[in-house]
Design an enzyme around this catalytic site. Sequence first.
Site, PDB file in Angstrom:
ATOM      1  CG  ASP A  38     -34.433  16.287 -24.869  1.00  0.00           C
ATOM      2  OD1 ASP A  38     -34.328  15.095 -25.179  1.00  0.00           O
ATOM      3  OD2 ASP A  38     -34.039  17.223 -25.594  1.00  0.00           O
ATOM      4  CE  LYS A  59     -33.000   8.881 -26.755  1.00  0.00           C
ATOM      5  NZ  LYS A  59     -32.092   7.796 -26.378  1.00  0.00           N
ATOM      6  CG  MET A 171     -32.022  14.552 -35.652  1.00  0.00           C
ATOM      7  SD  MET A 171     -32.925  13.162 -34.916  1.00  0.00           S
ATOM      8  CE  MET A 171     -34.499  13.282 -35.786  1.00  0.00           C
TER       9      MET A 171
END
Length: 265
Positions: A38, A59, A171
Amino acid sequence: MNTNTGKVTLLSAGPGDLDLLTLKAVKALAAADVVLLDDLANPDIVTLAPQARVIRVGKRGGCRSTPQAFIERMMRRYALKGLHVVRVKGGEALLFGRAGEEIAILRDAGIALDIVNGISSGFAAAAGLGISLTHRRHCHGVTFVTAHTEDHGEPDWAALAATRTTLAIYMGMRRIGSIAAALLASLPADTPAAVVQWAGAIAERRLLTRLDRLAADAVDAGFDSPAVILVGDAIGESVEAEYGAAAGALTAVDKADDGVVAQAA
């Protein structure tokens, strides 16, 4: 389950400090044939998997990312060849990491699965600030929430504010203005707030502020993703410990040496 297949380990890499990896994580990496890495994990983690083929499958919100379907195909393909695949995820794999989708794919394919837990960035952020997210003087719990849903909608911020828990918002940097505005409809302007960027990593930066200045101060100080936004009275404990003052009573202070920025109206 097909006994001729290999297996997949969903491995939580934590916030970036390799010293925070569990022993179980280190053992899984040492035994890996393939590592799917990741983008938010410390890239040096691959040194713990010396025999593995490393494939980077980053990502990142707002950046060019590896499609989720491609990652799932890679996990399935290599496991069905009899290999041990370690899917390395930053933070805690089971918290906002799309692990549910990957678990379902692997189960449908009859592939053995291990899950290794790690430290989420919300906890790392609290550690950096030196606070308890569930300080009983201030709240009765903590709520972990992502700033956007699968359909690109937003959570019910009024309902979340009404819980009177510490909010750990993931986020959310691209929506920090709208998030702060929505919370201000239900919470006092001087509610303590913080932003921690790269929580738990060497590059960690911390912003201490209040809710009505959260968005402006974060932009002024150049904070960006990946970062965790923390809102709630428990955050005020960090301000008091650092500066001997209640949240909102500070004049602007920039502690560049240790990565802490404190702002106040």
